[in-house]
Scaffold this motif. Structure first.
Motif, mmCIF file in Angstrom:
data_model
loop_
_atom_site.group_PDB
_atom_site.id
_atom_site.type_symbol
_atom_site.label_atom_id
_atom_site.label_comp_id
_atom_site.label_asym_id
_atom_site.label_seq_id
_atom_site.Cartn_x
_atom_site.Cartn_y
_atom_site.Cartn_z
ATOM 1 N N ILE A 1 0.838 -1.208 0.000
ATOM 2 C CA ILE A 1 0.000 0.000 0.000
ATOM 3 C C ILE A 1 0.867 1.250 0.000
ATOM 4 C CG2 ILE A 1 -1.603 1.356 1.413
ATOM 5 C CD1 ILE A 1 -2.948 -1.260 2.232
ATOM 6 N N GLU A 2 1.940 1.261 0.804
ATOM 7 C CA GLU A 2 2.795 2.436 0.882
ATOM 8 C C GLU A 2 3.446 2.760 -0.463
ATOM 9 O OE1 GLU A 2 3.309 0.167 4.859
ATOM 10 O OE2 GLU A 2 2.945 -0.268 2.750
ATOM 11 N N THR A 3 3.676 1.713 -1.271
ATOM 12 C CA THR A 3 4.296 1.905 -2.585
ATOM 13 C C THR A 3 3.450 2.810 -3.465
ATOM 14 O OG1 THR A 3 5.267 -0.308 -2.444
ATOM 15 C CG2 THR A 3 5.175 0.689 -4.623
ATOM 16 N N SER B 1 -7.027 -2.118 5.808
ATOM 17 C CA SER B 1 -7.636 -0.979 5.123
ATOM 18 C C SER B 1 -7.576 0.311 5.926
ATOM 19 C CB SER B 1 -9.094 -1.302 4.776
ATOM 20 O OG SER B 1 -9.850 -1.599 5.954
ATOM 21 N N LEU B 2 -7.245 0.239 7.222
ATOM 22 C CA LEU B 2 -7.093 1.476 7.990
ATOM 23 C C LEU B 2 -5.936 2.331 7.468
ATOM 24 C CD1 LEU B 2 -7.864 0.541 11.702
ATOM 25 C CD2 LEU B 2 -8.976 2.293 10.331
ATOM 26 N N LEU B 3 -5.059 1.746 6.661
ATOM 27 C CA LEU B 3 -3.989 2.524 6.050
ATOM 28 C C LEU B 3 -4.518 3.455 4.970
ATOM 29 C CD1 LEU B 3 -1.098 -0.105 5.758
ATOM 30 C CD2 LEU B 3 -1.367 1.702 7.456
ATOM 31 N N VAL B 4 -5.783 3.302 4.581
ATOM 32 C CA VAL B 4 -6.381 4.200 3.594
ATOM 33 C C VAL B 4 -7.578 4.928 4.190
ATOM 34 C CG1 VAL B 4 -5.579 2.970 1.557
ATOM 35 C CG2 VAL B 4 -7.709 2.272 2.613
ATOM 36 N N LYS B 5 -7.488 5.255 5.483
ATOM 37 C CA LYS B 5 -8.598 5.942 6.149
ATOM 38 C C LYS B 5 -8.605 7.438 5.853
ATOM 39 C CE LYS B 5 -5.894 6.502 10.415
ATOM 40 N NZ LYS B 5 -5.741 6.046 11.799
ATOM 41 N N ASN B 6 -7.478 7.998 5.396
ATOM 42 C CA ASN B 6 -7.399 9.432 5.099
ATOM 43 C C ASN B 6 -7.862 9.683 3.669
ATOM 44 O OD1 ASN B 6 -6.790 12.090 4.633
ATOM 45 N ND2 ASN B 6 -4.645 11.957 5.249
ATOM 46 N N PRO B 7 -9.036 10.306 3.476
ATOM 47 C CA PRO B 7 -9.577 10.463 2.115
ATOM 48 C C PRO B 7 -8.757 11.397 1.237
ATOM 49 C CG PRO B 7 -10.934 11.664 3.708
ATOM 50 C CD PRO B 7 -9.943 10.852 4.507
ATOM 51 N N LYS B 8 -7.874 12.216 1.837
ATOM 52 C CA LYS B 8 -7.097 13.184 1.056
ATOM 53 C C LYS B 8 -5.704 12.673 0.702
ATOM 54 C CE LYS B 8 -9.509 17.088 3.201
ATOM 55 N NZ LYS B 8 -9.362 18.319 4.028
#
Length: 452
Positions: A87-89, A116-123
Motif C-alpha cells: 500500500i505504501e508503494t 484498510s485502515l492505512l487508507v482511512k485518510n480520504p485526502k
C-alpha cells in the motif's frame, strides 16, 4: 479446485455472506483467519469465471507473509492469479501505479485492500490512487481487524473504496456535514448518528472477535512507571513552555510539534531550537543509554524471567540503543531490508531472545505465537497499530496467557497517550455493538415477517 486447508465455521459464515455481494468488508480480529476467507472468496469467483486476477494490496511489511499464505492454502492452478503490492508503494511509485492501473483495465480483477485502515485518510495520495483502481474492479473487499483507529470518521474512505452508495455520500464534505461536529477551532468534537452508519455498513460487513470464534488465553496488562531524572524534568518543562508558546489552535501542526517534542524529551532527548524557534532538533541526553530511566526500567523487566519478548519502540534511536545493549536481540524495522526480514524472524524463532521492532514494520501479518510477552518501551496515539501489534502473539495457536507491559513516564504525556488509547478502544467497542445490534434486529424482523 479446492483450497488445501479446511475453513473453520466462522470463516465459512464469512464466505457465505460476502460471496453473495460484489463488495464487502471483513472486520475480523487478527488471528481469526480473514486471509483464508478471502482466498476462498477468490477461488469461488475464479471458478465461476467472474474474475481473472486478484490484486492484493497490503502493508509492505506484510507482503512476504501474504505470499506465504497464498502458497500454503491455494492449489497450484490459482497461484498465478495473484498480484501482491505494498500500500505504501502507491504513495510514491509511478511505475507501480501505472502497472496496476493497466492490469485492472485489461482484466476482471478482485481488489483486496488488506489492513484498510492505512487508507482511512480520504485526502492521501494512496487513498486517491487505490480508489481509482477500485473503480475499475468489479469485485472489492477491505480487510482489517477493526474498522476504526481514531473515531467513526475512519469509516468514510474505507467504504467509499467499496462503493459510495453504501454510506450514501459522494464526498467527504457531505459526510462531514452530516456526521462530524467540530469546535470553534476546527477540532473534531464528536461523530453524530453513529447508529445510522452502523446500519448502513452492516449488510456489507462480516465482523467477528477472537472471543466469539475461538478459545484463546487471556491478555494480561500491566503498566510499569518510572520518574524522569531532574535533568529531564527541567528539559520537559522548558521545552513544554517554549512549544506551548508557539501553539496556534488554527494550525494543528503546532500542537503535533508540542506532543512530539514532549515525547522526545521523556524518551531521553533534549531539544535544540533554531533562531525562529519554529523548529527544533533532538539530541541524546544520556551518553550511556543505561542511564536513561526508561531503558533502565526495561533492563530490569527483562531480568525478571527467561522468556522471549517482543519490544516495541516508537523511535528508531530506541531500537538502536536497545539492540546495542542486548546481544540476544534482533532488529526489525525500516533499517532492515525487506529481503532480510524473514531471516530476522527466523533468528527470533530459533536462538534470539528479543525482537526489537517498531509497530509499522512488525505490527502487521506476522505469526509470532511462539512468544507470549510484549513490552511497549514507548507508545504513540494510533490504536489501530497498537491492536495489530498485540495480536502478533495473541492469535490461533497461542498456548499461554499473553503478558503485555507498558513502560510509562509518570506525570507526563505518556499517561495521556495510554488514556487516549483506552478511550479509543471503548469507542471501537461501542461501534461493534451497534453493528451487531443492527444485524440482530434485522434477523428478528425477518423472523416476524417470514416466520421461523
Amino acid at each position: 479446485m479446492m483450497l488445501k486447508s479446511e475453513l473453520l465455521p466462522h470463516q465459512k459464515e464469512a464466505v457465505e455472506k460476502l460471496s453473495k455481494i460484489k463488495v464487502g468488508a471483513l472486520f475480523m480480529e487478527q488471528g481469526t483467519g480473514k486471509t483464508i476467507a478471502t482466498l476462498e472468496l477468490s477461488r469461488i469467483r475464479l471458478e465461476a469465471e467472474k474474475i481473472d486476477r486478484v490484486v492484493w494490496l497490503c502493508p509492505c511489511s506484510a507482503k512476504g507473509n501474504i505470499k506465504r499464505e497464498i502458497i500454503k492454502h491455494c492449489p497450484d492452478e490459482m497461484l498465478g492469479i495473484f498480484t501482491v503490492c505494498g500500500i505504501e508503494t502507491l504513495s510514491s511509485s509511478v511505475r507501480a501505479n501505472s502497472y496496476l492501473l493497466g492490469l485492472v483495465q485489461e482484466k476482471r480483477c478482485f481488489l483486496v485492500v488488506d489492513e484498510s485502515l492505512l487508507v482511512k485518510n480520504p485526502k492521501a495520495y494512496r487513498t486517491e490512487r487505490i480508489t481509482t483502481l477500485a473503480e475499475k474492479c468489479p469485485y472489492r473487499i477491505i480487510l482489517n481487524g477493526t474498522p476504526i483507529s481514531r473515531n467513526e470518521a475512519d469509516l468514510y474512505a474505507q467504504f467509499y473504496l467499496l462503493d459510495w452508495r453504501i454510506l450514501g455520500y459522494k464526498s467527504y464534505w457531505s459526510f462531514s456535514a452530516n456526521h462530524l461536529e467540530y469546535d470553534d477551532y476546527g477540532k473534531l468534537r464528536r461523530v453524530l448518528n453513529t447508529d445510522f452508519l452502523a446500519k448502513k455498513i452492516e449488510p456489507y460487513t462480516f465482523q467477528i472477535t477472537k472471543k466469539e470464534c475461538m478459545q484463546l488465553p487471556e491478555k494480561q496488562y500491566d503498566t510499569r512507571y518510572f520518574y524522569l531524572t531532574d535533568k529531564q524534568q527541567l528539559e520537559y518543562h522548558y521545552a513544554g513552555e517554549r512549544l506551548l508558546y508557539q501553539i496556534d489552535e488554527f494550525k494543528p501542526e503546532t500542537i503535533y510539534r508540542l506532543f512530539a517534542g514532549l515525547q522526545a524529551v521523556i524518551s531521553g532527548k533534549y531539544l535544540k531550537f533554531n533562531k525562529k524557534e519554529d523548529h527544533y532538533q533532538a539530541f541524546e541526553m544520556f551518553d550511556n543509554p543505561t542511564d536513561n530511566p526508561r531503558i533502565k526500567l526495561l533492563m530490569g523487566l527483562l531480568g525478571e524471567d527467561e522468556e522471549k519478548a517482543i519490544i516495541f519502540c516508537h523511535y528508531e534511536s530506541e531500537i538502536t540503543q536497545v539492540c546495542g545493549i542486548l546481544p540476544e536481540a534482533v532488529r526489525f524495522d525500516g533499517k532492515i531490508p525487506h529481503k532480510q526480514r524473514d531471516q530476522a524472524l527466523q533468528q527470533f524463532a530459533q536462538d534470539k531472545k528479543y525482537l526489537v521492532a517498531n509497530r509499522s514494520c512488525a505490527g502487521y501479518s506476522l505469526n509470532l505465537q511462539f512468544c507470549h510477552k510484549i513490552i511497549y518501551l514507548s507508545n504513540d496515539w494510533d490504536l489501530g497499530t497498537r491492536l495489530q501489534s498485540e495480536d502478533r502473539v495473541h492469535r490461533y495457536g497461542q498456548k499461554h496467557d499473553v503478558d503485555i507491559i507498558d513502560i510509562c513516564a509518570a506525570d507526563t504525556i505518556d499517561e495521556k497517550i495510554l488514556d487516549c488509547l483506552r478511550r479509543k478502544e471503548s469507542i471501537l467497542d461501542s461501534l461493534k455493538a451497534e453493528i451487531k445490534n443492527s444485524a440482530d434486529a434485522k434477523q428478528r424482523l425477518s423472523k416476524l415477517i417470514y416466520g421461523g
